[in-house]
Design a protein around this motif. Sequence first.
Motif, short mmCIF file in Angstrom:
data_model
loop_
_atom_site.label_atom_id
_atom_site.label_comp_id
_atom_site.label_asym_id
_atom_site.label_seq_id
_atom_site.Cartn_x
_atom_site.Cartn_y
_atom_site.Cartn_z
N GLN A 272 1.01 -1.42 -0.12
CA GLN A 272 -0.07 0.01 -0.05
C GLN A 272 0.75 1.13 -0.04
O GLN A 272 0.37 2.32 -0.47
CB GLN A 272 -0.81 0.05 1.15
N MET A 273 2.20 1.12 0.51
CA MET A 273 3.12 2.33 0.71
C MET A 273 4.19 1.88 0.99
O MET A 273 4.64 0.83 1.58
CB MET A 273 2.63 3.12 1.72
N GLY B 276 2.56 3.71 -9.55
CA GLY B 276 1.18 3.82 -8.90
C GLY B 276 1.17 3.36 -7.49
O GLY B 276 0.57 3.41 -6.75
N ILE B 277 2.61 3.33 -6.88
CA ILE B 277 2.74 2.74 -5.39
C ILE B 277 2.84 4.10 -4.62
O ILE B 277 3.86 4.89 -5.14
CB ILE B 277 3.84 1.71 -5.18
N LYS B 278 2.21 4.49 -3.63
CA LYS B 278 2.29 5.71 -3.07
C LYS B 278 3.79 5.68 -2.19
O LYS B 278 4.18 4.59 -1.74
CB LYS B 278 1.21 5.82 -2.02
N THR B 279 4.41 6.62 -2.08
CA THR B 279 5.79 6.76 -1.68
C THR B 279 5.81 7.97 -0.50
O THR B 279 5.44 8.94 -0.94
CB THR B 279 6.72 6.85 -2.65
N VAL B 280 6.57 7.73 0.30
CA VAL B 280 6.70 8.58 1.55
C VAL B 280 8.29 8.76 1.94
O VAL B 280 8.74 7.36 1.82
CB VAL B 280 5.87 8.37 2.73
N HIS B 281 8.74 9.84 2.10
CA HIS B 281 10.20 9.97 2.40
C HIS B 281 10.38 10.59 3.86
O HIS B 281 9.85 11.67 3.95
CB HIS B 281 10.96 10.83 1.22
N ALA C 5 -0.56 11.81 8.69
CA ALA C 5 -0.28 12.46 6.96
C ALA C 5 -0.13 11.22 6.41
O ALA C 5 -0.76 11.15 5.47
CB ALA C 5 1.40 12.89 7.09
N ILE C 6 0.29 9.85 7.03
CA ILE C 6 0.20 8.87 6.23
C ILE C 6 -1.19 8.49 5.90
O ILE C 6 -1.64 7.96 4.77
CB ILE C 6 0.93 7.63 6.88
N GLN C 7 -2.10 8.68 7.00
CA GLN C 7 -3.34 8.20 6.62
C GLN C 7 -3.98 8.98 5.59
O GLN C 7 -4.83 8.39 4.62
CB GLN C 7 -4.06 8.17 7.96
N LYS C 8 -3.72 10.30 5.35
CA LYS C 8 -4.41 11.04 4.40
C LYS C 8 -3.94 10.59 3.02
O LYS C 8 -4.58 10.77 2.01
CB LYS C 8 -4.05 12.45 4.76
#
Length: 373
Positions: A82-83, A104-109, A366-369
């Motif tokens: 999912q992320m 299309g994979i959500k990415t967070v740094h 933030a991750i949930q949003k």
Amino acid sequence: MVAGETSGDLLAGLLLDGLRKRWPQVQAGGIGGPNMAERGFEAWWPSEALAVRGYVEVLRHYRGILRIRNQLKARLLLERPQMFIGIDAPDFNLDLEAALKAQGIKTVHFICPSIWAWRADRVQKLQRSVDHVLCIFPFEPALLESHGIAATYVGHPLASVIPLQPDRQAARLKLGLSPDDKVVALLPGSRQSEVQYLASRFFEAAALIRKAQPAIKFIVPAVPALKARLEQMALASGLGDGLQILPSQSHTALAACDVTLIASGTATLEAALYKRPMVIAYNMNWMSWHIMRRKQLQPWVGLPNILCRDFVVPELLQDAATPRALADAVLQWLQAAPEKIAAVQQRFTTLHTELRRDTATLATDAIQKILQA
């Protein structure tokens, strides 16, 4: 998740606490270390595999690191989590994030690359690579948003873990030190390349400090993989007695010491949060050093000085980091007037307060949003 060194493993462990609190059944895997493993993280490779710093040093390990990244990318594109959350390690993570985001994979740094200190060109790479950046310093979100990069200030997680008033006596009791001992913590880094270029200088400086103050005690926290090597280097420097090499325990060492001689990096911020006077040092391959110097945007290298925007503590870098100069700088702190020590501690207390937020909750908000977007 990918955390590429000891400091990243610590930060990732704190983030995993927040993720598990909100989503108890969350499953996490990738590259990580012992702090992440304690929280149920499945490490497909250990974080030590990526713990290389400096251009020349990275080139020596380039094929192995590239092989890991390609294998990890293939697995993630197949499993489609999912992320993906990259914990620092921008040279490894940003290219991986770009490939995942394109599919299309959500990415967070988590932790904004230090584009405000050096390598401003990474802004364009961030734009391509991430859906969101979790920032640990308050000035970063506005900077990123001016470039069209979504970001949230979550505070520095260590500022909530480390107490505003560290208990020095409890730390000394844990390490078998007396309240009256003069104690210097030596932290030459957690990477093999840092130990290669810094540890012998630190130990030679310690020998010089001992000549000036024979009763001084030295403590050296060491990651398990480097403990034996550091023990050998300490013996070669004639520091067999009066020196403890600790299995990790960097926070205990910083809480217990009077002064720390410390490698530039995240550990310097930890030392500031423990309100400890310090001497910041760094040395690396000469070619890597000259490349990095050309990309530097600020006069400071150490995080406490960057955040305070002043040379609050001395920095001795590359050729300036001689054992004699390091020893003299540490001795100046040991001999400093109490009001000078108090002034530094007050600056660090103010910094600590600015960085203290409920990081786990803000990050998971933030991750949930992002997941719901």
